[in-house]
Design a protein around this motif. Structure first.
Motif, PDB file in Angstrom:
ATOM      1  N   THR A 133      49.423  70.007 -35.153  1.00 57.03           N
ATOM      2  CA  THR A 133      48.401  70.499 -34.214  1.00 57.03           C
ATOM      3  C   THR A 133      47.626  69.315 -33.667  1.00 57.03           C
ATOM      4  OG1 THR A 133      48.180  72.546 -35.479  1.00 57.03           O
ATOM      5  CG2 THR A 133      46.394  72.003 -33.944  1.00 57.03           C
ATOM      6  N   ILE A 134      47.500  69.247 -32.342  1.00 56.03           N
ATOM      7  CA  ILE A 134      46.795  68.132 -31.698  1.00 56.03           C
ATOM      8  C   ILE A 134      45.305  68.244 -31.988  1.00 56.03           C
ATOM      9  CG2 ILE A 134      46.208  67.014 -29.507  1.00 56.03           C
ATOM     10  CD1 ILE A 134      48.906  67.985 -28.431  1.00 56.03           C
ATOM     11  N   THR A 135      44.762  67.178 -32.582  1.00 55.36           N
ATOM     12  CA  THR A 135      43.321  67.155 -32.907  1.00 55.36           C
ATOM     13  C   THR A 135      42.532  66.210 -32.011  1.00 55.36           C
ATOM     14  OG1 THR A 135      43.724  65.444 -34.577  1.00 55.36           O
ATOM     15  CG2 THR A 135      43.730  67.740 -35.319  1.00 55.36           C
ATOM     16  N   GLY A 136      43.225  65.350 -31.284  1.00 56.42           N
ATOM     17  CA  GLY A 136      42.534  64.409 -30.401  1.00 56.42           C
ATOM     18  C   GLY A 136      43.437  63.927 -29.287  1.00 56.42           C
ATOM     19  N   THR A 175      46.447  62.407 -31.391  1.00 55.71           N
ATOM     20  CA  THR A 175      46.296  62.480 -32.840  1.00 55.71           C
ATOM     21  C   THR A 175      46.647  63.893 -33.284  1.00 55.71           C
ATOM     22  OG1 THR A 175      44.475  60.894 -32.705  1.00 55.71           O
ATOM     23  CG2 THR A 175      44.722  62.090 -34.757  1.00 55.71           C
ATOM     24  N   LEU A 176      47.482  63.996 -34.339  1.00 50.68           N
ATOM     25  CA  LEU A 176      47.952  65.294 -34.804  1.00 50.68           C
ATOM     26  C   LEU A 176      47.617  65.506 -36.275  1.00 50.68           C
ATOM     27  CD1 LEU A 176      50.119  64.294 -32.508  1.00 50.68           C
ATOM     28  CD2 LEU A 176      51.427  66.252 -33.303  1.00 50.68           C
ATOM     29  N   ILE A 226      50.469  60.248 -35.248  1.00 53.51           N
ATOM     30  CA  ILE A 226      50.070  59.574 -34.010  1.00 53.51           C
ATOM     31  C   ILE A 226      51.241  59.564 -33.029  1.00 53.51           C
ATOM     32  CG2 ILE A 226      49.338  57.379 -32.964  1.00 53.51           C
ATOM     33  CD1 ILE A 226      47.165  58.571 -34.672  1.00 53.51           C
ATOM     34  N   ILE A 227      50.970  59.955 -31.784  1.00 52.21           N
ATOM     35  CA  ILE A 227      51.940  59.784 -30.702  1.00 52.21           C
ATOM     36  C   ILE A 227      51.324  58.803 -29.713  1.00 52.21           C
ATOM     37  CG2 ILE A 227      53.209  60.865 -28.812  1.00 52.21           C
ATOM     38  CD1 ILE A 227      53.206  63.460 -30.383  1.00 52.21           C
ATOM     39  N   LYS A 228      51.945  57.642 -29.578  1.00 50.93           N
ATOM     40  CA  LYS A 228      51.398  56.605 -28.705  1.00 50.93           C
ATOM     41  C   LYS A 228      51.657  56.914 -27.233  1.00 50.93           C
ATOM     42  CE  LYS A 228      51.721  53.015 -32.240  1.00 50.93           C
ATOM     43  NZ  LYS A 228      52.273  51.691 -32.622  1.00 50.93           N
ATOM     44  N   GLU A 276      44.005  69.557 -26.852  1.00 49.21           N
ATOM     45  CA  GLU A 276      43.586  69.753 -28.237  1.00 49.21           C
ATOM     46  C   GLU A 276      43.850  71.202 -28.675  1.00 49.21           C
ATOM     47  OE1 GLU A 276      39.782  68.438 -29.530  1.00 49.21           O
ATOM     48  OE2 GLU A 276      39.821  66.610 -28.314  1.00 49.21           O
ATOM     49  N   GLY A 277      44.285  71.353 -29.930  1.00 50.45           N
ATOM     50  CA  GLY A 277      44.581  72.679 -30.458  1.00 50.45           C
ATOM     51  C   GLY A 277      46.014  73.111 -30.233  1.00 50.45           C
TER      52      GLY A 277
END
Length: 369
Positions: free
Chosen positions: A304-307, A314-315, A324-326, A338-339
């Motif tokens: 889940t994407i948090t940022g 940020t997941l 992390i996905i750059k 997000e979410g």
């Protein structure tokens, strides 16, 4: 002298009186000539002159008027700058404030002249990176307002501050700074404490610290992104938010306060920022280490994407594991929020215990790898 006598009267004849070129013939001409030899100052006019007297009580300038011009300056810092930088017989440009005072003197200002010299000096200081002394006038949310001995007022951003304690009244404190940015049209001066620390001095301060060393440091200030601490009188340490705890944090815990001593471990020396990077969490074993072993290369995971930021996603991968996905792995035409729950592929687990991922895309854009 030849003379001729006629009847009972006589007439004296002699050589005619002739005036030399440029010499006044009459009193009116003499007065006009006398007047024209003096400058008649006008209010606001810029005139060139030379210093004839230079003391803390009086500065006089010869501008070619009937009497010396008197410099008016009530600001003590500017007056000190003038006394320090000028000497008798120096050529200066003055601005006329009052063509003639009640005492008969022209009143002038050297502020514009002094300001011009000040900017020239600041430009030289920026090129040379020389350290100068500045005094803190006030603190702001983003840094400090400071003034040099020459009266140059500028800004010291928090990002360029080193070893200044937070939550203290620092007004009047003298510090060493360097000029790092100038804009004369905008009247902007940016100072740095960090740039004032030369490389030799920094290397000397850090020679006894190496990766893995345990140290006790004093918290100097707290920022949204981490903790600044003092290792010794001239060396700053920094604990990034992500290095405070193995758990994910959105802010520095309230347990950490300015003035407290904390134990940390040295991660490395940052030469550009001139500080020692520290970690608190690495004093203990990573509680998620066994769990991280499950994230092998090429494994498919959900998170889940948090940022969402300009550089990364940020997941939350569950059980305290952060992914992390750059930016370079995100196609320009694809957006995330997000979410959002997404599928991803594990690329690696980095040294900090974060899982580096690549998103699984339903349709790969042209040219995407």
């Amino acid at each position: 002298m030849a003379r001729t006598v006629q009847s009972s009267k006589f007439k004296v004849q002699g050589k005619p009186q002739t005036s030399k070129p440029g010499q006044a013939k009459t009193m009116a001409e003499l007065m006009a000539s006398s007047k024209s030899s003096f400058v008649s100052p006008k209010k606001g006019e810029i005139l060139q002159g030379s210093i004839t007297k230079l003391t803390s009580s009086e500065i006089l300038v010869d501008i070619g008027s009937k009497s010396p011009a008197v410099v008016l300056e009530k600001d003590k810092r500017i007056l000190k700058s003038l006394l320090d930088s000028l000497k008798v017989e120096d050529k200066v440009d003055v601005q006329v404030l009052n063509p003639e005072s009640e005492y008969g003197n022209t009143v002038v200002s050297l502020r514009r002249f002094n300001e011009g010299k000040m900017w020239e000096k600041l430009e030289d200081l920026q090129k040379s990176k020389e350290k100068i002394t500045a005094v803190i006038d006030a603190s702001t949310k983003g840094g400090f307002l400071v003034t040099t001995a020459d009266g140059a007022s500028g800004f010291l951003p928090n990002s360029q501050v080193s070893l200044l304690p937070q939550n203290e009244n620092l007004a009047g404190k003298a510090i060493k700074v360097s000029v790092i940015e100038l804009s004369r049209p905008l009247r902007k001066i940016i100072f740095s404490q960090k740039a004032a620390i030369d490389n030799v001095e920094f290397e000397k301060s850090t020679k006894n610290y190496k990766r893995g060393d345990k140290v006790v440091v004093k918290i100097n200030s707290i920022a949204p992104f981490g903790i600044f601490a003092v290792l010794n009188e001239s060396l700053e340490g920094f604990v990034h938010l992500s290095e405070i705890s193995w758990d994910q944090l959105s802010e520095v815990p309230k347990d950490y306060t300015v003035g407290n001593n904390i134990e940390a471990i040295v991660l490395g020396i940052e030469k550009v920022a001139k500080r020692v990077n520290l970690s608190i969490k690495r004093l203990k074993a990573n509680p998620y280490e066994e769990k991280l072993k499950e994230f092998g290369v090429d494994k498919k995971v959900k998170g889940t994407i948090t940022g969402v930021s300009s550089s990364r996603l940020t997941l939350n991968l569950g059980e305290g594991i952060e992914g992390i996905i750059k930016k370079e792995k995100i196609p320009p035409t694809v957006t995330f929020s997000e979410g959002q729950l997404i599928d991803a592929t594990v690329l690696e687990v980095d040294r900090s215990g974060k899982v580096i991922l690549s998103p699984v895309l339903k349709e790969k854009p042209l040219g995407y790898r």
